[in-house]
Design a protein around this motif. Structure first.
Motif, PDB file in Angstrom:
ATOM      1  N   VAL A   1       0.809  -1.218   0.000  1.00 15.66           N
ATOM      2  CA  VAL A   1       0.000   0.000   0.000  1.00 15.66           C
ATOM      3  C   VAL A   1       0.845   1.272   0.000  1.00 15.66           C
ATOM      4  O   VAL A   1       0.313   2.367  -0.199  1.00 15.66           O
ATOM      5  CB  VAL A   1      -0.944   0.027   1.225  1.00 15.66           C
ATOM      6  N   MET A   2       2.164   1.162   0.237  1.00 17.16           N
ATOM      7  CA  MET A   2       3.039   2.341   0.249  1.00 17.16           C
ATOM      8  C   MET A   2       4.347   2.029  -0.457  1.00 17.16           C
ATOM      9  O   MET A   2       4.867   0.913  -0.360  1.00 17.16           O
ATOM     10  CB  MET A   2       3.356   2.778   1.687  1.00 17.16           C
ATOM     11  N   SER A   3       4.887   3.031  -1.157  1.00 19.35           N
ATOM     12  CA  SER A   3       6.163   2.859  -1.853  1.00 19.35           C
ATOM     13  C   SER A   3       7.297   3.420  -1.001  1.00 19.35           C
ATOM     14  O   SER A   3       7.301   4.606  -0.666  1.00 19.35           O
ATOM     15  CB  SER A   3       6.134   3.574  -3.206  1.00 19.35           C
ATOM     16  N   PHE A   4       8.214   2.567  -0.638  1.00 17.49           N
ATOM     17  CA  PHE A   4       9.451   2.928   0.055  1.00 17.49           C
ATOM     18  C   PHE A   4       9.246   3.788   1.312  1.00 17.49           C
ATOM     19  O   PHE A   4       9.818   4.867   1.429  1.00 17.49           O
ATOM     20  CB  PHE A   4      10.414   3.634  -0.906  1.00 17.49           C
ATOM     21  N   PRO A   5       8.415   3.327   2.244  1.00 18.30           N
ATOM     22  CA  PRO A   5       8.380   4.019   3.541  1.00 18.30           C
ATOM     23  C   PRO A   5       9.691   3.763   4.281  1.00 18.30           C
ATOM     24  O   PRO A   5      10.395   2.789   4.002  1.00 18.30           O
ATOM     25  CB  PRO A   5       7.205   3.353   4.257  1.00 18.30           C
ATOM     26  N   LYS A   6      10.025   4.625   5.223  1.00 18.59           N
ATOM     27  CA  LYS A   6      11.261   4.454   5.982  1.00 18.59           C
ATOM     28  C   LYS A   6      11.166   3.185   6.845  1.00 18.59           C
ATOM     29  O   LYS A   6      10.111   2.870   7.395  1.00 18.59           O
ATOM     30  CB  LYS A   6      11.511   5.662   6.874  1.00 18.59           C
TER      31      LYS A   6
ATOM     32  N   VAL B   1      -4.878  11.842  -2.042  1.00 20.24           N
ATOM     33  CA  VAL B   1      -5.666  10.796  -2.702  1.00 20.24           C
ATOM     34  C   VAL B   1      -4.739   9.763  -3.342  1.00 20.24           C
ATOM     35  O   VAL B   1      -3.775  10.103  -4.039  1.00 20.24           O
ATOM     36  CB  VAL B   1      -6.594  11.407  -3.772  1.00 20.24           C
ATOM     37  N   CYS B   2      -5.023   8.479  -3.103  1.00 20.74           N
ATOM     38  CA  CYS B   2      -4.244   7.399  -3.705  1.00 20.74           C
ATOM     39  C   CYS B   2      -4.620   7.250  -5.180  1.00 20.74           C
ATOM     40  O   CYS B   2      -5.783   7.432  -5.562  1.00 20.74           O
ATOM     41  CB  CYS B   2      -4.519   6.077  -2.978  1.00 20.74           C
ATOM     42  N   ASP B   3      -3.619   6.932  -5.970  1.00 23.71           N
ATOM     43  CA  ASP B   3      -3.862   6.679  -7.391  1.00 23.71           C
ATOM     44  C   ASP B   3      -4.870   5.544  -7.520  1.00 23.71           C
ATOM     45  O   ASP B   3      -4.745   4.496  -6.875  1.00 23.71           O
ATOM     46  CB  ASP B   3      -2.541   6.298  -8.071  1.00 23.71           C
ATOM     47  N   GLU B   4      -5.870   5.749  -8.341  1.00 24.41           N
ATOM     48  CA  GLU B   4      -6.942   4.755  -8.460  1.00 24.41           C
ATOM     49  C   GLU B   4      -6.444   3.413  -8.982  1.00 24.41           C
ATOM     50  O   GLU B   4      -7.108   2.381  -8.804  1.00 24.41           O
ATOM     51  CB  GLU B   4      -8.050   5.281  -9.370  1.00 24.41           C
ATOM     52  N   LYS B   5      -5.254   3.405  -9.630  1.00 19.39           N
ATOM     53  CA  LYS B   5      -4.693   2.162 -10.144  1.00 19.39           C
ATOM     54  C   LYS B   5      -3.776   1.475  -9.131  1.00 19.39           C
ATOM     55  O   LYS B   5      -3.291   0.368  -9.376  1.00 19.39           O
ATOM     56  CB  LYS B   5      -3.906   2.430 -11.427  1.00 19.39           C
ATOM     57  N   SER B   6      -3.526   2.119  -7.997  1.00 17.47           N
ATOM     58  CA  SER B   6      -2.598   1.577  -7.003  1.00 17.47           C
ATOM     59  C   SER B   6      -3.230   0.424  -6.238  1.00 17.47           C
ATOM     60  O   SER B   6      -4.461   0.277  -6.182  1.00 17.47           O
ATOM     61  CB  SER B   6      -2.179   2.666  -6.018  1.00 17.47           C
ATOM     62  N   GLU B   7      -2.366  -0.409  -5.636  1.00 21.19           N
ATOM     63  CA  GLU B   7      -2.854  -1.519  -4.816  1.00 21.19           C
ATOM     64  C   GLU B   7      -3.609  -0.999  -3.603  1.00 21.19           C
ATOM     65  O   GLU B   7      -4.556  -1.630  -3.124  1.00 21.19           O
ATOM     66  CB  GLU B   7      -1.680  -2.404  -4.373  1.00 21.19           C
ATOM     67  N   ALA B   8      -3.191   0.151  -3.087  1.00 14.37           N
ATOM     68  CA  ALA B   8      -3.864   0.736  -1.927  1.00 14.37           C
ATOM     69  C   ALA B   8      -5.311   1.068  -2.262  1.00 14.37           C
ATOM     70  O   ALA B   8      -6.233   0.753  -1.496  1.00 14.37           O
ATOM     71  CB  ALA B   8      -3.118   1.992  -1.477  1.00 14.37           C
ATOM     72  N   ALA B   9      -5.532   1.704  -3.429  1.00  8.43           N
ATOM     73  CA  ALA B   9      -6.889   2.070  -3.835  1.00  8.43           C
ATOM     74  C   ALA B   9      -7.739   0.819  -4.073  1.00  8.43           C
ATOM     75  O   ALA B   9      -8.914   0.769  -3.697  1.00  8.43           O
ATOM     76  CB  ALA B   9      -6.841   2.939  -5.084  1.00  8.43           C
ATOM     77  N   LYS B  10      -7.135  -0.183  -4.679  1.00  8.89           N
ATOM     78  CA  LYS B  10      -7.866  -1.428  -4.936  1.00  8.89           C
ATOM     79  C   LYS B  10      -8.243  -2.131  -3.643  1.00  8.89           C
ATOM     80  O   LYS B  10      -9.236  -2.862  -3.585  1.00  8.89           O
ATOM     81  CB  LYS B  10      -7.023  -2.354  -5.816  1.00  8.89           C
ATOM     82  N   ALA B  11      -7.416  -1.917  -2.592  1.00  3.04           N
ATOM     83  CA  ALA B  11      -7.702  -2.533  -1.289  1.00  3.04           C
ATOM     84  C   ALA B  11      -8.698  -1.713  -0.476  1.00  3.04           C
ATOM     85  O   ALA B  11      -9.047  -2.091   0.647  1.00  3.04           O
ATOM     86  CB  ALA B  11      -6.403  -2.703  -0.502  1.00  3.04           C
ATOM     87  N   GLY B  12      -9.131  -0.561  -1.020  1.00  2.00           N
ATOM     88  CA  GLY B  12     -10.156   0.234  -0.354  1.00  2.00           C
ATOM     89  C   GLY B  12      -9.657   1.454   0.388  1.00  2.00           C
ATOM     90  O   GLY B  12     -10.438   2.135   1.061  1.00  2.00           O
ATOM     91  N   TYR B  13      -8.361   1.754   0.261  1.00  2.00           N
ATOM     92  CA  TYR B  13      -7.814   2.929   0.939  1.00  2.00           C
ATOM     93  C   TYR B  13      -7.818   4.110  -0.029  1.00  2.00           C
ATOM     94  O   TYR B  13      -7.112   4.121  -1.036  1.00  2.00           O
ATOM     95  CB  TYR B  13      -6.393   2.653   1.433  1.00  2.00           C
TER      96      TYR B  13
ATOM     97  N   GLU C   1      -5.641   7.517   5.391  1.00  4.55           N
ATOM     98  CA  GLU C   1      -6.346   6.296   5.784  1.00  4.55           C
ATOM     99  C   GLU C   1      -5.361   5.154   5.999  1.00  4.55           C
ATOM    100  O   GLU C   1      -5.484   4.376   6.948  1.00  4.55           O
ATOM    101  CB  GLU C   1      -7.375   5.911   4.720  1.00  4.55           C
ATOM    102  N   ILE C   2      -4.370   5.047   5.120  1.00  4.31           N
ATOM    103  CA  ILE C   2      -3.332   4.020   5.268  1.00  4.31           C
ATOM    104  C   ILE C   2      -2.565   4.250   6.565  1.00  4.31           C
ATOM    105  O   ILE C   2      -2.274   3.316   7.327  1.00  4.31           O
ATOM    106  CB  ILE C   2      -2.364   4.058   4.069  1.00  4.31           C
ATOM    107  N   SER C   3      -2.240   5.503   6.824  1.00  2.00           N
ATOM    108  CA  SER C   3      -1.455   5.862   7.996  1.00  2.00           C
ATOM    109  C   SER C   3      -2.175   5.467   9.284  1.00  2.00           C
ATOM    110  O   SER C   3      -1.585   4.864  10.192  1.00  2.00           O
ATOM    111  CB  SER C   3      -1.198   7.375   7.969  1.00  2.00           C
ATOM    112  N   LYS C   4      -3.466   5.792   9.369  1.00  2.00           N
ATOM    113  CA  LYS C   4      -4.240   5.458  10.581  1.00  2.00           C
ATOM    114  C   LYS C   4      -4.374   3.946  10.744  1.00  2.00           C
ATOM    115  O   LYS C   4      -4.257   3.427  11.859  1.00  2.00           O
ATOM    116  CB  LYS C   4      -5.622   6.123  10.498  1.00  2.00           C
TER     117      LYS C   4
END
Length: 658
Positions: free
Chosen positions: A405-410, A464-476, A481-484
């Motif tokens: 759901v995130m690209s290269f977090p620390k 806003v997450c890219d609508e094509k991203s895995e995060a958006a497909k997972a409902g985020y 929203e991902i952060s929380k």
């Protein structure tokens, strides 16, 4: 109902020092306000003022003045609580603020001024492919204030491509006001860590010198984040990123060291009569400033008994004389003066050096100091497989059921070590570029491991997450929203792992079981969600002169119709500068909802039709502060009598009506 006007605050400080340099003047709208007479101020500072266009050392860029305006201009916004997205809302001491971090930092100024021990941020690196905040600095102060009052925005992102003629300037203008406001929040012994790469390394250092002062620079940490090297780089495959470290006051800041390695611990070979381990360090000064001429008062003889190896500062017949000679036989000096040597004689040891055919003096250097094992200073090179950026990606995938759901977090371990270095056990830690909230995860993990009570404040734009991203497909839908969700899942996992460490009671470790259970109960893995929004106050509150006879009855209340009592409670907490994480309890008294903040620090009731009987009962609690709606009383007579009732029962209470 505005955040502080930083410009007017600065003028007030000048007025305290030079009252003759502050006068009254009309602003663009014809209103009278305080202004600085710069001619008079130049006269006061005539020995140091830099006049006109003389060359000077400073950081400048197109838009800096507008960025300064953005930092100082007040806004009329608020933080609205969101219980349904929070965890342990009433008791947690952690905050998650959703919204533009420039607005959030302004809203935090009153409540957290000088209270934040550590800040970590991972802002946009300005690579030409990422987004930065578009703060629209071209507008006037009046337009900025009007927009802040009336327009409900959660933030503005814009692509900052290398073809942009203000590529670096826009990034600096975005960062400058945020760092200025962040510095206000830092405690005097506070420290800030800023992740970056080569793109803006030079600029972020100069920017921090401008904001924090060059004398408050601590280090440029080098983090090996990609051991294989970035093959996409043009000429050299970069393997590292940076973390820039500055502080509020270099004279009092203290960073925690790292634990000794097993190899380093083995250096402490000796044990004294109390059982304390120590090693021997030469008393003779080595390295820089080690010559006699550097400190003549530290060149003196020390005498050693050839029989007992006892030491004396005074000359004794038959005892060996030992002088601090350097390797070339020139005069050196001791690390200690005569008085310290005399006072700490029990820490000095004389040993015969066979190869030099003479005695030398050593100091006992103990493993434990003040009851705790000593630490080694952190090194500027952070090199560990745990710091690989791929680890951060994998950690988030595992938390989110193998969804990227995130690209290269620390990596969590990197922020864990940074928090360990920069914070104390009860520190308040702020991250206003929260991303996936790695910082919150690291803080909770650190508390679980050392029993600390660190608190966090995360700020994240609902990007806003890219609508094509895995995060958006997972409902985020957004990064917020991902952060929380990461904090929720990480908190649950940390509590389960801590509980799993409980020992078997059958093995006779009952007390240890109680300690572990208490640790699980103490651990705060909750967070209170607050969202940046337009003010709770209606337009009539800010512009009463616009009310017409036709709309008079519609404008009786100065509070917006869609705002809840809890919204108003947090507006009051902000305006009074109260800690936003204080525990909140709600009770029903005489059929009305009453909020108690930190027991009796604040009592608030925003219901309608409040009677004298209810006011009497609330006054009996003797709160520090009491708040009601201006239109909430059953009659004008009750409203008039409120002050008198509190004056009789609880004269120390501050009363406010919205």
């Amino acid at each position: 109902m505005h955040t502080p006007d930083m410009a007017q605050n600065n003028i007030a400080r000048i007025r305290e020092l030079f009252p003759n340099c502050v006068t009254e003047a009309k602003d663009r709208d014809g209103n009278i306000s305080l202004a600085v007479d710069f001619d008079a101020l130049r006269q006061e500072l005539s020995d140091s003022i830099v006049e006109g266009e003389r060359e000077r050392y400073r950081l400048d860029w197109p838009g800096k003045k507008e960025a300064m305006l953005a930092a100082n201009a007040p806004i009329a916004k608020t933080l609205r609580p969101c219980r349904e997205e929070s965890v342990d809302f009433d008791t947690t001491q952690n905050l998650f603020i959703e919204g533009d971090n420039l607005d959030a930092l302004k809203l935090l100024q009153e409540s957290y001024l000088g209270k934040v021990k550590m800040i970590y941020i991972d802002p946009p690196y300005n690579t030409g492919n990422d987004f930065i905040y578009n703060d629209d600095f071209a507008e006037t102060a009046g337009e900025y204030l009007a927009r802040s009052n009336q327009k409900n925005e959660n933030g503005r992102l814009v692509a900052n491509t290398e073809s942009n003629g203000r590529f670096h300037s826009d990034w600096l203008s975005m960062m400058y006001p945020r760092l200025k406001l962040a510095r206000n929040l830092l405690a005097d012994d506070g420290v800030i860590f800023i992740s970056c790469d080569d793109n803006e390394l030079c600029n972020i250092n100069k920017l921090c010198q401008d904001v924090f002062g060059s004398n408050n620079f601590i280090s440029n940490l080098v983090v090996i984040s990609n051991p294989r090297g970035r093959q996409s780089d043009t000429h050299i495959a970069s393997v590292h990123d940076y973390i820039i470290v500055y502080c509020k006051n270099i004279n009092i800041v203290k960073l925690n060291g790292a634990k000794l390695t097993d190899e380093q611990r083995c250096e402490f070979l000796f044990t004294d009569i109390t059982g304390e381990q120590y090693r021997l360090l030469g008393l003779r000064q080595r390295g820089s400033a080690s010559k006699r001429k550097d400190r003549p008062d530290m060149f003196f003889p020390i005498y050693v008994s050839p029989d007992t190896k006892k030491i004396s500062i005074k000359k004794i017949d038959g005892w060996y004389e030992v002088l601090p000679k350097k390797s070339d036989n020139s005069d050196g000096r001791w690390m200690w003066g005569k008085e310290k040597c005399q006072n700490d004689m029990d820490k000095l040891v004389a040993r015969y050096i066979n190869r030099r055919n003479e005695y030398d003096i050593f100091v006992k250097d103990y493993l434990n100091k003040n009851g705790e094992e000593r630490q080694r200073k952190q090194k500027s090179l952070f090199d560990s497989k745990n710091y690989n950026n791929q680890n951060g990606t994998q950690e988030v995938k595992e938390i989110f059921d193998n969804i990227s759901v995130m690209s290269f977090p620390k990596p969590k371990e990197l922020i864990f070590d940074i928090c360990n270095m920069g914070s104390s056990n009860d520190a308040l830690i702020l991250d206003f570029f929260a991303g996936s909230s790695t910082t919150a995860h690291a803080v909770m993990q650190l508390n679980a491991e050392d029993g600390g009570n660190r608190r966090f404040i995360m700020v994240q734009l609902p990007e806003v997450c890219d609508e094509k991203s895995e995060a958006a497909k997972a409902g985020y839908k957004t990064i917020a929203e991902i952060s929380k969700e990461r904090i929720r899942r990480a908190g649950t996992k940390i509590r389960e792992e801590l509980a799993a460490k409980q020992p078997d009671t059958a093995s006779g470790q009952g007390n240890l079981l109680e300690d572990t259970s208490a640790s699980v109960q103490k651990l705060d893995t909750g967070f209170r969600v607050l969202k940046v929004d337009s003010s709770n106050m209606a337009d009539v509150f800010y512009n009463p002169d616009t009310v017409s006879q036709k709309t008079l009855m519609d404008d009786v209340s100065s509070i917006k119709y869609d705002r809840s009592p809890e919204d108003l409670l947090f507006q009051v907490l902000l305006d009074w500068g109260v800690d936003l994480s204080m525990p909140i309890r709600r009770e029903t008294i005489q059929g009305k909802t009453v909020f108690f903040v930190d027991e009796n620090a604040l009592v608030a009731c925003f219901d309608k039709n409040i009677t004298e009987e209810l006011v009497h009962e609330l006054a009996e609690f003797q709160p520090v502060r009491a708040v009601f709606r201006d239109d909430g009383f059953v009659s004008d007579a009750v409203k008039i009598n409120v002050d008198q009732i509190f004056r009789q029962i609880s004269p120390g209470t501050l009363i406010k009506s919205l």
